[in-house]
Design a protein around this motif. Sequence first.
Motif, PDB file in Angstrom:
ATOM      1  N   UNK A 144       0.683  -1.305  -0.030  1.00 51.39           N
ATOM      2  CA  UNK A 144      -0.027   0.119   0.350  1.00 51.39           C
ATOM      3  C   UNK A 144       0.770   1.416   0.030  1.00 51.39           C
ATOM      4  N   UNK A 145       0.259   2.421  -0.600  1.00 56.88           N
ATOM      5  CA  UNK A 145       0.928   3.707  -0.596  1.00 56.88           C
ATOM      6  C   UNK A 145       1.981   3.686  -1.610  1.00 56.88           C
ATOM      7  N   UNK A 146       2.046   3.077  -2.709  1.00 51.09           N
ATOM      8  CA  UNK A 146       3.051   3.078  -3.893  1.00 51.09           C
ATOM      9  C   UNK A 146       2.024   3.411  -5.139  1.00 51.09           C
ATOM     10  N   UNK A 147       2.888   3.764  -5.975  1.00 53.02           N
ATOM     11  CA  UNK A 147       2.220   3.712  -7.154  1.00 53.02           C
ATOM     12  C   UNK A 147       1.776   2.454  -7.975  1.00 53.02           C
ATOM     13  N   UNK A 148       0.917   2.455  -8.782  1.00 53.49           N
ATOM     14  CA  UNK A 148       0.390   1.097  -9.278  1.00 53.49           C
ATOM     15  C   UNK A 148       1.386   0.658 -10.202  1.00 53.49           C
ATOM     16  N   UNK A 149       2.075   1.144 -10.865  1.00 49.41           N
ATOM     17  CA  UNK A 149       3.051   0.381 -11.644  1.00 49.41           C
ATOM     18  C   UNK A 149       4.252   0.020 -11.015  1.00 49.41           C
ATOM     19  N   UNK A 150       4.613   0.667  -9.818  1.00 46.20           N
ATOM     20  CA  UNK A 150       5.502  -0.128  -8.801  1.00 46.20           C
ATOM     21  C   UNK A 150       5.000  -1.289  -8.198  1.00 46.20           C
ATOM     22  N   UNK A 151       3.678  -1.229  -7.805  1.00 50.80           N
ATOM     23  CA  UNK A 151       3.140  -2.566  -7.061  1.00 50.80           C
ATOM     24  C   UNK A 151       3.087  -3.671  -8.360  1.00 50.80           C
ATOM     25  N   UNK A 152       2.816  -3.301  -9.396  1.00 46.20           N
ATOM     26  CA  UNK A 152       2.692  -4.365 -10.505  1.00 46.20           C
ATOM     27  C   UNK A 152       4.188  -4.974 -10.456  1.00 46.20           C
ATOM     28  N   UNK A 172      -1.640   4.233  -5.347  1.00 45.40           N
ATOM     29  CA  UNK A 172      -1.846   5.782  -5.493  1.00 45.40           C
ATOM     30  C   UNK A 172      -2.340   6.067  -6.866  1.00 45.40           C
ATOM     31  N   UNK A 173      -1.986   5.220  -7.831  1.00 48.28           N
ATOM     32  CA  UNK A 173      -2.232   5.601  -9.304  1.00 48.28           C
ATOM     33  C   UNK A 173      -2.341   4.292 -10.081  1.00 48.28           C
ATOM     34  N   UNK A 174      -2.818   4.564 -11.192  1.00 45.53           N
ATOM     35  CA  UNK A 174      -3.044   3.411 -12.314  1.00 45.53           C
ATOM     36  C   UNK A 174      -3.697   2.131 -11.868  1.00 45.53           C
ATOM     37  N   UNK A 175      -4.830   2.394 -11.080  1.00 42.50           N
ATOM     38  CA  UNK A 175      -5.660   1.350 -10.438  1.00 42.50           C
ATOM     39  C   UNK A 175      -6.170   0.307 -11.549  1.00 42.50           C
ATOM     40  N   UNK A 176      -6.811   1.158 -12.821  1.00 42.17           N
ATOM     41  CA  UNK A 176      -7.152  -0.178 -13.650  1.00 42.17           C
ATOM     42  C   UNK A 176      -6.204  -1.004 -14.100  1.00 42.17           C
TER      43      UNK A 176
END
Length: 305
Positions: A144-152, A172-176
């Motif tokens: 949690x608390x990171x950008x979507x691309x980093x999570x991916x 925090x971004x790029x949820x879709x």
Amino acid sequence: MDKNIDSRLSKRMLAVAEMVRSCKDYEEKEVSDHISVGDTAGGDHHGFRVADIGCDHAFVSIYLIQHGIADMVIAADVNPGPLETAKSNIMRYGISMSENSMNNPDNDLSGVNIADSDTGIINIRLSNGFEKIKKGETDAAVIAGMGGRLIISIIDGADVFVPGYRLILSPQSDVPEVRLYLLEHGFRLMDEDMIEEEGKYYNIIWAEFVGAPQLEEKTGEAAALNDKNTAQPEESEEKQILIRYGENLIKKKDPVFKEYLEKRRTSLGTIYKNLAEPCSPLVVTRREEIKAELDEIDIVLGKLV
């Protein structure tokens, strides 16, 4: 020694931690529904084990232990500084730490019996994502608390997933894009919440690894986006909307999600009006993009009535 960590967590992180509780409760119900009392004798004593990826100061890790949500947490971070603070916080709140958790980040806890622990255990680990976490050590992970691309990228580099493994994510971004990645890589989207905090809206996604890409399914959110040979245009568009906006949020008629969409529609409507007289191809393109999003929002809001 402080007694309770709750006030140190943001509204968002409290919601993340409580989503972990939801997935644990779901698992326990599934087990109780399918296993007889006799079958449980001499069973697994590992308890419920969670990896807190990018743990920062370990507030979520401590909350999970204090509230009996997790029996063991691996609090992992790529930077040693936050882990030193995490260690101080864990001691401050009276949580047990597994031996040598700082000095031996290659500890394998997959065989640790934590059934006799009164408070649960936190293991602090210097790790880039799941790099120092072995398959079988944990049952779920929080990112949690990171950008979507980093999570991916963190999920893509992991080698811990077995059927039933759960992820609690709050990009925090790029949820879709996160939803689509999960569906393409063998995760089922189990639930999703949206919360508002200080004027910003955050998604919290619970996904479970099932192994098979969910985009090959014919129904639900796990529907093919790119199956143009078998899907009618209107069907394909509907599936894309579900992934972009979140089928679980739509099904639940989530009130915070509805509030977000209404505010988004108002904001986009103002921009659209300000671009009422196109003066360049770029403006024309932008108006078309806004109009398309407004149409989608109207479709989704219609499902929330």
